[in-house]
Design a protein around this motif. Sequence first.
Motif: not given
Length: 420
Positions: A12-19, A234-239, A273-285
């Motif tokens: 519950p102390l983690a920064t929001l918005g991560g994977k 992530e893909r299910l968010k439909g961005i 770096a974030g795009q390399r770690e998150n396929e959906e982030m790269a796809r959206l770019h």
Amino acid sequence: MRIALISFHTSPLATLGGKDTGGMNVFVREVARELSRRGIATDVFTRSQSAQSLRIDPRLGPNVRVINVPAGPEAPAPKDSLHQFVPAFTEWICRFTHEESRRRPPYDAIHAHYWLSGLVAEALRACWGVKFAITFHTLAELKNQIAPRDQERESEIRLRSECHLCSVADRITANTSVEKQQLVRFYGAGSSRIRIVPPGVDLSLFHPIEQNYAKSVVGIPPSHRMILFAGRIERLKGIDTLFKAMALLKAKRDDWDWDHLCVVVIGGDPSAAGQRENEEMARLHELRDELGLDQLVIFLGARDQDVLQYYYAAAEMLVMPSHYESFGMVALEAMACGTPVIASDVGGLSVLVQHNKTGLRVKVNDPAELARAIEKLMDDDVHRRRMGHAASCYAEAYAWPKVVEKLLGVYRELAEMGGR
């Protein structure tokens, strides 16, 4: 009362918005804080992800301890690899509570969050003789129904575990009546053991703010208009549906001042770096550039929840084009700030967003319908503001004290069941 909250895979102390951080983190954190305000001793057990973390972290409140449990490497690990650490996690907690206090049982109730935590809670029930409730937050069966590729399907072990937990949990809390029906239909859960307890919203943080002031806080000129998405990438968010809708509008509405309009995406890490770690982030770019939206769409990355209210208030609308949402806490936060929501007509969003009152609901994965909804709100300032006011009034029913009062009813049921 003494309550044990199990949040195995994320703190519950983690920064929001991560994977793997989002609405569930907020739920656990805010429940713990509200229990603290009521003088109820609460321990939150979560897997340690750093050897530098305090074993017992008191930051959530005077009656709350976040206990970082060493189970597996004390480092971030893929969620689908964590099942193997459930036994070590459980054994450590049993030893910890035995050494700390000789009295039995150490807690009056256990509340598990997500299926991995449910497996822990089942074992702790045997260790402590304490009944447990589980909140799944998302359901594998529903995610699999909309997964476009096999590699995006949830694991068989998760499916089997969720089905098992639905049969052995002493209580199950569902976010909405829709989720209750899904638990009964897809997992055979006994409806008599399900209690509907929605997530809440912190009304001291999320409340209407004058729009131009909010814009000044987040660095948007008063003449600019913003359409907002916030959530995990992530893909299910439909961005991608939002991007396609904006491309349709850009081709159609040459009367709009596109130089003073932006689509802001909050969440994830948009860096290379974030795009390399998150396929959906790269796809959206890539999709943004293909659609010619590189001057319109801005990826801001994760933002702390303490500033999110300014983004909500600065926006003309929040768009949630999700393929699946068990509830949609981001929508509730935006509504509390007086911002109307356009959302897919799925899951909890079908209950939360009142069509033509607090926002608009649209079909899933339909860029043309989403474009029409965005156009409707952008073109009608009076209707949009009226919706925003109705949304903020509606959100008041979800204040955390009201939600926790419902949860306390569940905890009392568990305590009265005792060791039976």
